[in-house]
Each structure stands twice: as C-alpha cells, then as structure tokens.
Design a protein around this motif. Structure first.
Motif, PDB file in Angstrom:
ATOM      1  N   LEU A  36       0.826  -1.204   0.000  1.00 31.40           N
ATOM      2  CA  LEU A  36       0.000   0.000   0.000  1.00 31.40           C
ATOM      3  C   LEU A  36       0.863   1.259   0.000  1.00 31.40           C
ATOM      4  O   LEU A  36       0.633   2.188  -0.789  1.00 31.40           O
ATOM      5  CB  LEU A  36      -0.925  -0.013   1.222  1.00 31.40           C
ATOM      6  CG  LEU A  36      -1.818   1.227   1.408  1.00 31.40           C
ATOM      7  CD1 LEU A  36      -2.777   1.376   0.244  1.00 31.40           C
ATOM      8  CD2 LEU A  36      -2.566   1.141   2.731  1.00 31.40           C
ATOM      9  N   VAL A  37       1.869   1.291   0.874  1.00 30.68           N
ATOM     10  CA  VAL A  37       2.732   2.466   0.973  1.00 30.68           C
ATOM     11  C   VAL A  37       3.525   2.680  -0.311  1.00 30.68           C
ATOM     12  O   VAL A  37       3.592   3.796  -0.853  1.00 30.68           O
ATOM     13  CB  VAL A  37       3.687   2.331   2.177  1.00 30.68           C
ATOM     14  CG1 VAL A  37       4.763   3.414   2.136  1.00 30.68           C
ATOM     15  CG2 VAL A  37       2.911   2.411   3.484  1.00 30.68           C
ATOM     16  N   ALA A 105      11.971   5.455  -1.703  1.00 28.70           N
ATOM     17  CA  ALA A 105      10.680   6.046  -1.368  1.00 28.70           C
ATOM     18  C   ALA A 105      10.768   6.869  -0.086  1.00 28.70           C
ATOM     19  O   ALA A 105      10.214   7.982  -0.003  1.00 28.70           O
ATOM     20  CB  ALA A 105       9.632   4.946  -1.219  1.00 28.70           C
ATOM     21  N   THR A 106      11.482   6.351   0.910  1.00 31.75           N
ATOM     22  CA  THR A 106      11.617   7.075   2.179  1.00 31.75           C
ATOM     23  C   THR A 106      12.309   8.416   1.985  1.00 31.75           C
ATOM     24  O   THR A 106      11.827   9.457   2.447  1.00 31.75           O
ATOM     25  CB  THR A 106      12.415   6.230   3.192  1.00 31.75           C
ATOM     26  OG1 THR A 106      11.754   4.985   3.399  1.00 31.75           O
ATOM     27  CG2 THR A 106      12.559   6.955   4.517  1.00 31.75           C
ATOM     28  N   LEU A 132       3.207   8.766   4.338  1.00 31.52           N
ATOM     29  CA  LEU A 132       4.027   8.029   3.371  1.00 31.52           C
ATOM     30  C   LEU A 132       5.487   7.981   3.810  1.00 31.52           C
ATOM     31  O   LEU A 132       6.177   6.971   3.605  1.00 31.52           O
ATOM     32  CB  LEU A 132       3.904   8.656   1.983  1.00 31.52           C
ATOM     33  CG  LEU A 132       2.563   8.471   1.263  1.00 31.52           C
ATOM     34  CD1 LEU A 132       2.584   9.163  -0.097  1.00 31.52           C
ATOM     35  CD2 LEU A 132       2.241   6.987   1.084  1.00 31.52           C
ATOM     36  N   THR A 133       5.973   9.070   4.391  1.00 29.59           N
ATOM     37  CA  THR A 133       7.369   9.093   4.856  1.00 29.59           C
ATOM     38  C   THR A 133       7.577   8.084   5.985  1.00 29.59           C
ATOM     39  O   THR A 133       8.519   7.278   5.955  1.00 29.59           O
ATOM     40  CB  THR A 133       7.744  10.512   5.328  1.00 29.59           C
ATOM     41  OG1 THR A 133       7.581  11.435   4.254  1.00 29.59           O
ATOM     42  CG2 THR A 133       9.189  10.542   5.816  1.00 29.59           C
ATOM     43  N   VAL A 134       6.689   8.136   6.970  1.00 28.06           N
ATOM     44  CA  VAL A 134       6.802   7.193   8.096  1.00 28.06           C
ATOM     45  C   VAL A 134       6.581   5.761   7.602  1.00 28.06           C
ATOM     46  O   VAL A 134       7.312   4.827   7.989  1.00 28.06           O
ATOM     47  CB  VAL A 134       5.785   7.550   9.194  1.00 28.06           C
ATOM     48  CG1 VAL A 134       5.792   6.493  10.297  1.00 28.06           C
ATOM     49  CG2 VAL A 134       6.101   8.928   9.771  1.00 28.06           C
ATOM     50  N   GLY A 135       5.579   5.573   6.735  1.00 24.04           N
ATOM     51  CA  GLY A 135       5.277   4.235   6.244  1.00 24.04           C
ATOM     52  C   GLY A 135       6.396   3.637   5.412  1.00 24.04           C
ATOM     53  O   GLY A 135       6.733   2.451   5.562  1.00 24.04           O
ATOM     54  N   SER A 136       7.016   4.434   4.548  1.00 24.22           N
ATOM     55  CA  SER A 136       8.111   3.908   3.723  1.00 24.22           C
ATOM     56  C   SER A 136       9.352   3.624   4.570  1.00 24.22           C
ATOM     57  O   SER A 136      10.100   2.675   4.287  1.00 24.22           O
ATOM     58  CB  SER A 136       8.428   4.882   2.587  1.00 24.22           C
ATOM     59  OG  SER A 136       8.672   6.180   3.075  1.00 24.22           O
ATOM     60  N   ALA A 140      11.056  -0.027   4.771  1.00 22.86           N
ATOM     61  CA  ALA A 140      12.480  -0.318   4.580  1.00 22.86           C
ATOM     62  C   ALA A 140      13.033  -1.113   5.763  1.00 22.86           C
ATOM     63  O   ALA A 140      13.801  -2.074   5.580  1.00 22.86           O
ATOM     64  CB  ALA A 140      13.253   0.986   4.396  1.00 22.86           C
ATOM     65  N   PHE A 141      12.648  -0.744   6.986  1.00 23.40           N
ATOM     66  CA  PHE A 141      13.122  -1.457   8.172  1.00 23.40           C
ATOM     67  C   PHE A 141      12.594  -2.893   8.196  1.00 23.40           C
ATOM     68  O   PHE A 141      13.329  -3.839   8.513  1.00 23.40           O
ATOM     69  CB  PHE A 141      12.673  -0.704   9.430  1.00 23.40           C
ATOM     70  CG  PHE A 141      13.050  -1.379  10.713  1.00 23.40           C
ATOM     71  CD1 PHE A 141      14.366  -1.390  11.142  1.00 23.40           C
ATOM     72  CD2 PHE A 141      12.086  -2.013  11.488  1.00 23.40           C
ATOM     73  CE1 PHE A 141      14.719  -2.020  12.318  1.00 23.40           C
ATOM     74  CE2 PHE A 141      12.427  -2.644  12.673  1.00 23.40           C
ATOM     75  CZ  PHE A 141      13.755  -2.648  13.086  1.00 23.40           C
TER      76      PHE A 141
END
Length: 431
Positions: A36-37, A105-106, A132-136, A140-141
């Motif tokens: 989704l992200v 993306a992040t 989106l920033t927090v989600g991406s 990644a993590f």
C-alpha cells in the motif's frame, strides 16, 4: 472411540502451529501495508514527476520531474519485489530490490514532505506525505529485518549512497544554488531629443526615445510599463543659499518623487506631472537578446511657466522560467462607484489607480498542486506628483505575499531609468 492426547508434546505442537499461523497472518498484513505504501508513493511521485517533466518552465524543473519519475519506477519495482520476496522467492535478489525501492521512497517522500510543510497550503497533502514518509521508513526497516543475508553488500550500500546523493544534490541545486545565481536584467535607455516648435509657434514638443534591451538569456513577460514627465519651476537666488536650506533639500530625498538637488543658487519648486502613459503593451514578451523601442512626445504651451522637464521610464516584468502569467485583464479602477480594487488602494487620495489581474502559476508542479491558486494584480497609479506601477500576489481571501516571495518565487522584476532632465529656456526664448 478416539482418545485425544493431552501430553506436553501435543500441546507444544499445537502452540507451534498457532504461532506459525499468527506469524503468517502478521507477515501477510506487513506485506499488504508495504504494498500500500509503495504503490501510493509510486502514484504520487509519478504524478508530480510527470507534471514537472511536461510543464516545468526551466531545465532543472524538468530534471526534478525525471528524477521523481525514476524514483516512482524504482518504488514500483520495490513493491513487486516485496510481493515476490514474501510469497514465492522466485527471484534471488527480490529482497534487495524491495529494500532499495523502500529506501528511495523514504528519502524522496521526506524531501517532498519538507517542501510541502514549508510552502504547501492544503493540510491533506501534509498529512498524506507525512504518513508516506513514516510508512516507507517502516517498510524499509521491515524488509531489512526479513532479509536472511544481503548479497554483495558493498554494491547495495553503493546503490543506497548514490540514490541519496542524487536526491540531495537535485534538491540542493534547485533550492539553494540556482536561486543564488547572478542574473542579467534588461536595460532601459531614455534619450531626450531636441525641443521643436509646433506649427503656429504657440506650443512646442519634446520627443523622447525609449529602448529596452534584454542582454541576458532569460525571457521576460511584461506586467506593465510607465513613462512620465515632471515639470518644475527653477529660479535663481540672488545670494548663496544657507546650510539650513540645503538640509531642507536633502530631506526631500526621502520621497524620490520630490527629489531636488542640493544647490547653492537654484531653488526648485515641487515637480508636477505633465504627461504619463504606458510605452509598451502589457502582456508583451521580451525574449533573450531582444530589444524593443518606442517614441513618446511631450507637448507644452510655449508660454509655460515651467523651466525644466524631468523624464522617467520603468517596466515591471516576470521571469519566464520562474512563473507563467495568464493574459492580464482589466479588473477595475479606484474611481468606480463600486470599485473592484483593494480598499487600501481606493482610499489613497493622492493617486488614481487602474488594476489588471491574472492567474499566476508556479514553476514547480509540487507547489502548484499543494498550494492554493495565486493571482497577480498590477496597479497603474497616477497623480499630481508622479506615476507608480506595482503588483500584489495573493490567494483569494488571503493576505498579500511578501516582497521577498514576489521576487524570489515568482520572479517579478522592476527596471527603471531616470531622472533625465532637460531645460526649456532654449525653446521658450525662440521667436
């Protein structure tokens, strides 16, 4: 009859199966959130990037658009790779590709979010890119934790470093380096011709040639031009003027329209407007290395009591590579019964104003979509003591943009020339 065993081993197996199902369910939820992200990021960055490529007014804007499109494509590959890594693992490097896509993306979401927080008007874009920033970053993590090992870790690290450098370099070049570059403004030349008596000898004319030359590489859009002539009475004192009178002359410099030189013998009366007009159509373009010339003629009666004429010319422009202006249209005047101009313009008693208005559009597609529409209003003012052209930019119902924003964001420029003075004694003494 079947007898169910309640031995410790059976209980352990059931617990393990329950834990495995919970982990599988949690893993699928994580995959769904990651997809989704990443897909939402692909859509938003692709949208902004495509619009920048198509509509940006300068090369760096189109380059930014190309970078955003490339990141959107990378993010899309990352989403596909994440699905493969979670479900089938048919491709050996799908986990690494998902990690690179999530990292890109992040970083890009973070830069876009910073831009929107700084300049944006719509709250939902701020919330969306914050999520989106927090989600991406979480994606990644999560992908990194799921990787068993990173094949060719040096290459992966180099890819992440290169991605970071490209994003930061593009952001820094467009927002820091380019605005600080020196620009070449057009130059206005004003040449006063020889005064000539008109037929009948009761009046005379003073021809004035005006030329604007664009020596730079940037085109400009003309918001408004003005030419005006001020007439003065200048008499000579029989004795040297005092220091106190000199100081009074110097204090008049606070208002440029009342400019008088500090003189030992000359006594200048306040100048009065005798002629004013635009000398170039608004909405005209001045392209790179282009010139435009015009001639205006000022006429006065031969028996005038004025001794000196002073001429001024100016032009207000916008840089073609920073903003685009729809066609300016008349939007009212200060002397209408129901004026459509700002209240503070209407209340100016010493000046009358004509207003022209148009939509002005951003060079940056991100700002164009996340900010409310802006409109530019150009005021052409005239009064007994001079002429003035100025502009305001604002969103409907909002306060005017600051002068710094008007100049740096929208590229509004002002070029003036004058005063150029000429005496009238030669023509007044002709027979």
């Amino acid at each position: 009859m079947r007898i169910h065993s309640n031995s410790p081993a059976s209980a352990r197996q059931r617990a393990q199966r329950t834990l495995a199902k919970a982990q599988t369910s949690s893993s699928r939820v994580s995959l769904a959130l990651i997809m989704l992200v990443l897909l939402a990021t692909t859509g938003m960055l692709g949208w902004f990037g495509y619009e920048n490529v198509v509509t940006a007014l300068r090369f760096t804007g189109r380059l930014t658009g190309a970078v955003l499109v490339a990141v959107a494509f990378t993010t899309l590959l990352g989403a596909i790779a994440a699905a493969d890594h979670w479900l089938s693992r048919k491709y050996e490097y799908s986990g690494v590709i998902a990690l690179i896509g999530s990292f890109a993306a992040t970083l890009t979401n973070l830069l876009v979010w910073a831009e929107i927080l700084k300049n944006g008007d719509y709250w939902y874009f701020k919330v969306l890119f914050g999520l989106l920033t927090v989600g991406s970053a979480w994606a990644a993590f999560t992908v990194f934790r799921r990787l068993d090992k990173i094949p060719a870790p040096k290459r992966v690290a180099a890819t992440l470093v290169v991605t970071t450098v490209i994003a930061v370099a593009n952001f820094g070049y467009q927002n820091l380096y380019q605005p600080s570059q020196r620009e070449t403004l057009p130059v206005i030349k004003l040449d006063v011709g020889k005064s000539m008596q008109n037929r009948g000898g009761k009046s005379f004319s003073v021809p004035v040639d005006i030329q604007i030359e664009n020596r730079g590489d940037t085109a400009f859009y003309v918001l408004g031009t003005e030419f005006h002539a001020m007439a003065e009475q200048v008499r000579l004192s029989r004795k040297d003027r005092s220091i106190r009178e000199w100081r009074a002359d110097a204090e008049s410099w606070k208002d440029f329209r009342a400019y008088n030189p500090v003189s030992r013998r000359e006594i200048h009366q306040p100048g009065l407007l005798v002629s004013a007009q635009p000398w170039m159509p608004y909405g005209h373009w001045i392209y790179a290395k282009d010139t435009f010339s015009a001639r205006v003629v000022v006429q006065l009666p031969k028996k005038t009591h004025y001794d000196q004429l002073t001429f001024y010319a100016g032009v207000h422009l916008t840089r073609k590579d920073l903003s685009s202006v729809d066609r300016l249209k008349p939007s009212g005047s200060s002397w209408e019964k129901k004026p459509r101009v700002a209240a503070w313009v209407k209340n100016q008693k010493n000046f009358s104003s004509l207003a022209y208005k148009s939509r002005i559009r951003e060079n940056n597609a991100i700002d164009a979509r996340t900010r409310k529409p802006r409109y530019i209003t150009v005021y052409w003012q005239f009064g007994q003591h001079g002429v003035n052209v100025f502009e305001t930019i604002n969103a409907p119902g909002a306060k005017d943009e600051s002068q710094e924003s008007v100049e740096n964001r929208y590229g509004v420029r002002q070029v003036d020339t004058g005063p150029v003075a000429t005496t009238l004694w030669d023509v007044k003494t002709q027979r």
